[in-house]
Design an enzyme around this catalytic site. Structure first.
Site, PDB file in Angstrom:
ATOM      1  N   ASP A   8     -18.481  61.262  12.414  1.00  0.00           N
ATOM      2  CA  ASP A   8     -17.710  60.063  12.068  1.00  0.00           C
ATOM      3  C   ASP A   8     -18.630  58.848  11.957  1.00  0.00           C
ATOM      4  O   ASP A   8     -18.490  58.019  11.048  1.00  0.00           O
ATOM      5  CB  ASP A   8     -16.630  59.830  13.130  1.00  0.00           C
ATOM      6  N   LYS A  18     -19.558  56.223   8.597  1.00  0.00           N
ATOM      7  CA  LYS A  18     -19.536  54.761   8.613  1.00  0.00           C
ATOM      8  C   LYS A  18     -20.881  54.184   8.165  1.00  0.00           C
ATOM      9  O   LYS A  18     -20.930  53.221   7.382  1.00  0.00           O
ATOM     10  CB  LYS A  18     -19.184  54.265  10.015  1.00  0.00           C
TER      11      LYS A  18
END
Length: 815
Positions: free
Chosen positions: A678, A682
């Site tokens: 994750d 980003k």
């Protein structure tokens, strides 16, 4: 002395006629007005249909009986039994005459314009006979006047031209002989020199009122209808349309010509010449002041006075080298159309003289095409002209106002509003007077276009965003609550209204053209919704074709991503907290950006990186202002931040991870957070926004977990492996503590390379002081070289993420 004209809705029912009588009673004591009446609402259309049915040998008797009964029902409701017989007898004679005429049309299979005028005249005759008899119960001096005997015209049946001098003489002489009476005059109808019935065209009852007003030099001409004057737009299309207190004659004529149905353009010509004010009033809202149309109207602060439209229009384009430098070509074309009674609504010609585009009513389009082909046959055969084609399914939208004259930016605002909502303009026309800018657009886009333009020009009104939301989990629910709580503030301080028009989750979906009440959206979704189908949801959203639309993706699913491009290409903005789309293939990321730019809409995804933190916006502002990014360092996982902020003292690593899971900071499988995937997404999005064409494989991730933890077959086994490797984590913690440092999982972008590593930082580092689930990002740039620009705050949680989505929606509204 005033002229009062009442339209079809004002004489269309028992209640409306009572209201009409009440208005006349208010005039008691003043000089008797002249009352001009239209046919009862819907009767003229019924008469036209009966005439067409008779010509086509179809039955018309049922419709005739309905019209007859409509009049009889009013008489029986508003007249005492003793007074009913004379008027019922008179009307019965009219309907028998009408039946005989229709039967003749039926037998001959022929309907001339002259016969059609005669048939239509019975609508006004019947309504005036009926209302004048009802009025005699309240006004002893009420009298019926057949206006066709006083208004004299040529023999152009259907659109007769008035003999002004003779008509005014007849009206003045008649009025002087009957000044003591309350006259009820038939609108719309007139007669030629032979006494044959003619009509004054669409809106002819308004014209009748103006003719009488001009002949008698009336103080005012009052047009009583069913709306509060002339509005800024058609209230059936624009719910926020409002009444205008004043208009100049020029503004009113422009608005009326381009479809405003409150008043008919020729109405104003006799009033204009005599400088008689016209006031538009509402029969059903007598106290409302209405709209005054007059000379010397006061200056307005509004940029435009109104938006008008013609629903159905066709265009023809004539082009070819044979037109260039050919003196008199346009005169030849338009003289031909005028001679054959083809009305041209709008004309535009290219500066090269290579083409002329003009608009006509659809009924005239094929006739115009045939005339052009015949007139220019030689030029067409010699290929000096291209064969013209008719394009149907179009509408005209016009903005009107005297303030447009010499005001910069009016056309820019118009075209921006249309372009941003994906409305394609087929032709443009603006007169040198600058009172009007007209555009031809697709018929299917008319409602959206009028609403978008209305929002663009009337800043005092609240701009409406129409929002369609996917996802009803924690973020979706929180967003709806925030929207509901913040609505009054947005309306008062930002002139913005956010309407949720559609909601969908994986089970149910619900769309409502009137908007969804956020106080009980869950109940509406379950009870009124249908089975969820994402393709169908997006299809219905596009079919609603609303202005200022926003598609909001509050999911973490791959499925909505494949629809982003279609949505953006439909001129609908996208707001998403779903980071999958922007962190997949670079080409897809670029395609989203380019589609948004090309179609003039927004693609906002602030929450992809830092929940509610302004990280992406800060990066864009730095780059747009000309700053150069040297390095970006960040902690962008609220989950990992929470774990390392609490992994200290005697606490064990696996206990802190379990606590984070229990608090809802982690995914069901904590490895989905701790493996850095994750975080990688980003950082990849940030790198792309910083201008680097990177793919997932270009990001270097250092795992913080031993291989055995990652390889565990279940979450339970994962926790067992964390305990088995407790010494590894203790060593990391102790080493950091001994060096007065803390553990941080840091992403870095520098020289086009992205790395994510576990680091130990001391108190000189901006990431040393963190607490809870804080995210933090540091921008080192040419301007922020010695002391980086730092953004810090909560990076996880439904409240802050929903707030970030909310902020993106508001930013769409600002645009």
């Amino acid at each position: 002395m005033n002229i009062l004209k009442f339209g079809g809705t004002s004489v269309g029912s028992v209640e409306s006629i009572r209201a009409l009588i009440g208005i006349l009673k208010e005039r008691k004591g003043a000089e008797n007005p002249v009352v001009v009446l239209s046919a009862m609402g819907g009767v003229t259309n019924s008469l036209l249909q009966m005439a067409e049915n008779a010509r086509n040998a179809q039955d018309y008797t049922d419709d005739l009986k309905k019209v007859e009964q409509k009049h009889f029902d009013v008489i029986r409701a508003l007249l005492p039994a003793i007074a009913q017989n004379p008027v019922l007898t008179r009307l019965k004679i009219y309907f028998n005459e009408l039946e005989d005429i229709l039967q003749s049309v039926y037998n001959l299979r022929e309907l001339s314009l002259q016969t059609k005028d005669l048939i239509l005249s019975y609508g006004e005759r019947c309504s005036n006979v009926m209302v004048s008899h009802i009025a005699r119960q309240h006004f002893a001096n009420a009298g019926y006047v057949d206006g066709s005997e006083l208004i004299k015209t040529d023999s152009n049946f259907g659109q007769a031209k008035v003999n002004t001098y003779l008509t005014e003489t007849l009206i003045r002489d008649f009025y002087e002989s009957n000044a003591d009476k309350l006259l009820f005059v038939t609108g719309f109808i007139s007669s030629n020199d032979e006494g044959r019935i003619t009509t004054l065209g669409r809106g002819g009852s308004d014209y009748t009122a103006a003719i009488w007003g001009a002949a008698l030099s009336a103080d005012e001409i009052e047009i009583w209808t069913d709306v509060d004057g002339m509005l800024t737009a058609d209230p059936r299309i624009v719910k926020k349309a409002f009444s205008l207190p004043e208009l100049s004659y020029t503004e009113a004529m422009e608005l009326s010509y381009f479809g405003a149905k409150v008043i008919y353009p020729p109405t104003m010509i006799p009033a204009f010449l005599k400088k008689i004010p016209i006031v538009i009033k509402n029969t059903f809202n007598v106290d409302f002041p209405g709209t005054y149309i007059k000379h010397g109207a006061h200056a307005s602060k509004l940029p435009i006075k109104g938006i008008s439209s013609i629903d159905e229009i066709s265009i023809l384009n004539l082009s070819g080298s044979g037109m260039v430098g050919k003196a008199g070509f346009a005169g030849r074309l338009f003289s031909l159309l005028s001679r054959e009674q083809v009305n041209v609504v709008l004309i535009t010609q290219s500066s090269s003289e290579h083409s002329i585009t003009f608009a006509v009513k659809p009924a005239d389009a094929l006739k115009a095409l045939s005339l052009i082909n015949r007139e220019f046959e030689l030029e067409l055969q010699a290929r000096k002209l291209e064969y013209p084609e008719v394009e149907n399914g179009l509408s005209v939208l016009a903005i009107v106002g005297e303030n447009m004259k010499r005001t910069p930016g009016i056309s820019g605002r118009l075209f921006s509003a249309l372009g941003r909502n994906g409305v394609n303009i087929r032709a443009i026309a603006q007169g040198s007077s600058e009172y009007n800018i007209s555009v031809i657009i697709g018929r299917s886009d008319l409602s959206k276009a009028v609403n978008a333009v209305h929002d663009a020009f009337y800043a005092d009104l609240k701009k409406t965003l129409n929002v369609f939301c996917l996802g009803t989990g924690n973020i979706g629910k929180t967003l709806f609550r925030q929207l509901q709580d913040q609505m009054p503030f947005l309306a008062q301080n930002n002139d913005l209204q956010v309407k949720v028009m559609g909601v969908s989750n994986t089970r149910r979906m619900y769309l409502n053209p009137e908007g969804i009440d956020l106080s009980n959206w869950e109940k509406s979704l379950e009870e009124k919704g249908q089975k969820a189908d994402l393709t169908e949801f997006i299809g219905q959203m596009k079919d609603m074709n609303l202005a200022n639309c926003v598609f909001v993706d509050n999911t973490a699913s791959h499925n909505p991503i494949q629809h982003y491009l279609d949505v953006l290409q439909s001129s609908i903005s996208v707001v998403t907290c779903n980071k999958i789309g922007n962190s997949a293939e670079y080409d897809q990321y670029v395609a989203f950006k380019q589609a948004a730019r090309k179609h003039g809409v927004d693609f906002y995804y602030e929450t992809n990186v830092g929940a509610g933190l302004p990280i992406i916006r800060t990066l864009k502002d730095l780059m747009m202002s000309g700053d150069r990014i040297a390095r970006i360092e960040a902690i962008l996982s609220g989950t990992i931040s929470y774990i390392f902020n609490n992994f200290k003292g005697q606490r064990l690593f696996h206990d802190v991870v379990k606590e984070a899971q229990d608090l809802g900071y982690t995914e069901p499988d904590p490895r989905d957070d701790l493996n850095g995937k994750d975080f990688m997404r980003k950082m990849l999005i940030l790198a792309r926004d910083a201008g680097y064409a990177l793919e997932e494989k270009d990001v270097t991730i250092e795992s913080m977990l031993p291989a055995a933890c990652l390889a565990a077959k279940s979450v339970e086994e994962f926790y067992v492996e964390l305990q088995n490797n407790a010494a590894y984590f203790e060593n990391l913690k102790n080493e950091a503590a001994q060096n007065q440092k803390v553990l941080r999982y840091i992403g870095k972008l520098e020289d086009g390379k992205v790395t994510i590593t576990l680091q130990m930082v001391d108190d000189a580092h901006p990431f040393f002081m963190l607490s809870g689930s804080d995210n933090i990002i540091s921008f080192t740039t040419d301007r922020y070289k010695d002391r980086p620009l730092v953004v810090k705050g909560p990076g996880a949680g439904a409240e802050v993420t929903a707030a970030g989505v909310f902020a993106d929606i508001i930013n769409v509204g600002k645009r």
